[in-house]
Design an enzyme around this catalytic site. Structure first.
Site, PDB file in Angstrom:
ATOM      1  N   SER A  82      12.229  16.825 -33.218  1.00 46.04           N
ATOM      2  CA  SER A  82      13.184  17.082 -32.123  1.00 46.04           C
ATOM      3  C   SER A  82      12.786  18.339 -31.364  1.00 46.04           C
ATOM      4  O   SER A  82      13.211  18.547 -30.228  1.00 46.04           O
ATOM      5  CB  SER A  82      14.593  17.251 -32.685  1.00 46.04           C
ATOM      6  OG  SER A  82      14.913  16.142 -33.489  1.00 46.04           O
ATOM      7  N   HIS A 113      13.351   9.446 -37.041  1.00 48.71           N
ATOM      8  CA  HIS A 113      14.695   9.175 -37.577  1.00 48.71           C
ATOM      9  C   HIS A 113      14.958   7.665 -37.624  1.00 48.71           C
ATOM     10  O   HIS A 113      15.533   7.156 -38.580  1.00 48.71           O
ATOM     11  CB  HIS A 113      15.778   9.792 -36.676  1.00 48.71           C
ATOM     12  CG  HIS A 113      15.709  11.285 -36.536  1.00 48.71           C
ATOM     13  ND1 HIS A 113      15.384  11.915 -35.355  1.00 48.71           N
ATOM     14  CD2 HIS A 113      15.934  12.263 -37.436  1.00 48.71           C
ATOM     15  CE1 HIS A 113      15.429  13.221 -35.526  1.00 48.71           C
ATOM     16  NE2 HIS A 113      15.748  13.467 -36.782  1.00 48.71           N
TER      17      HIS A 113
END
Ligand code: PAF
Length: 292
Positions: free
Chosen positions: A197, A48
């Site tokens: 994640s 990210h």
């Protein structure tokens, strides 16, 4: 040229209200400023942050949205257990160069009486779309809303979700959206595991064996570099390789054309090799885009 982050107080940097972010975004755009949006579901990692840094390079203002979108999870998926830590995400995003975090509540994105959803076309039907019914309907709907609310000039997505990237590019084209949709390379751990994640769900043994995804993509790359063009042969070898990891359970392996995501028998042009593998209840995806 890299713009300096906006001059905002700490309180102004985390916005929860859709109306507030929209007002601010429209004000920025009306004074001629570009806005880069990095849509995320939080639990930020280097993947990210690489998107945030790219957005920082190209825009006057950078917004990171943090929203675990209930609309894209199936009934038996990990919506409830998905990692959430807004405080940590805020710090990481700001440090990487974001100006603002937009972290709405589900009730603000889908208020009572909400009725409209994007119906994505054929690009969303195979690969993950076939395994996760309704997933891309949820993704497209929320991304469309986020692009609207943030008046984004550019939006940044990781190529790890390769099908998502293609589906969103097509949505932007079909709906004449102003935002340019940008795809950035997969960020990997030193041993090749693509950052996700969901990697935190893996136990030690699963984590060790999870490198099988990247290894099998490398194997495919080597076979293609050596002249192999038969999809069946490459698929067979990848599957045999994945079977060497006792904890891995293949969900799908697809070799498709990168433009239309349709399966190929013989490799030619730009191709996507994409796979999803379960380790226990954890589903990992990875892919490689190659010129065959
Ligand atoms: O890739 C993701 O994290 C999500 O699918 C996205 C694009 C933020 C939409 O919820």
């Amino acid at each position: 040229m890299r713009d300096k982050p906006l001059d905002l107080t700490k309180e102004q940097r985390v916005i929860k209200s859709p109306r507030q972010i929209q007002e601010l975004a429209f004000k920025l755009r009306s004074q001629g400023d570009s806005i880069g949006l990095v849509p995320t579901m939080g639990a930020l990692h280097e993947g990210h942050l690489s998107l945030v840094r790219a957005a920082r390079e190209e825009n006057k203002a950078v917004i990171v949205s943090v929203f675990v979108n209930p609309g894209q999870f199936g009934p038996h998926e990990d919506f409830n257990s998905y990692p959430r830590n807004l405080e940590q995400d805020t710090q990481l995003a700001l440090r990487a160069g974001a100006d603002l975090i937009f972290a709405p509540a589900a009730a603000d994105i889908y208020p009572d009486g909400y009725q409209n959803f994007v119906a994505p076309g054929p690009l969303a039907q195979g690969l993950c779309g076939a395994k996760r019914p309704g997933h891309f309907r949820g993704v497209c709907t929320v991304v469309l809303k986020l692009l609207q609310l943030t008046a984004a000039s550019r939006a940044y997505f990781g190529q790890k979700d390769a099908q998502q990237l293609r589906v969103i590019q097509q949505m932007a084209k079909d709906f004449d959206l102003e935002a340019q949709i940008k795809g950035l390379p997969i960020v990997r751990e030193a041993d090749g595991l693509a950052l996700s994640s969901r990697n935190i769900y893996l136990n030690e043994e699963e984590r060790q064996q999870s490198t099988i995804l990247f290894q099998s993509l490398r194997l495919a790359q080597d076979l293609i570099a050596a002249g192999q063009r038969e999809t069946n042969t490459i698929s067979r070898q990848i599957k045999q390789h994945i079977n060497q990891a006792p904890l891995a359970r293949l969900d799908y392996l697809e070799i498709v054309d990168w433009a239309d995501l349709q399966p190929l028998k013989q490799l030619t042009g730009q191709i996507l090799i994409a796979l999803a593998v379960y380790f226990g209840a954890t589903r990992l995806i990875d892919n490689i885009i190659l010129d065959a």
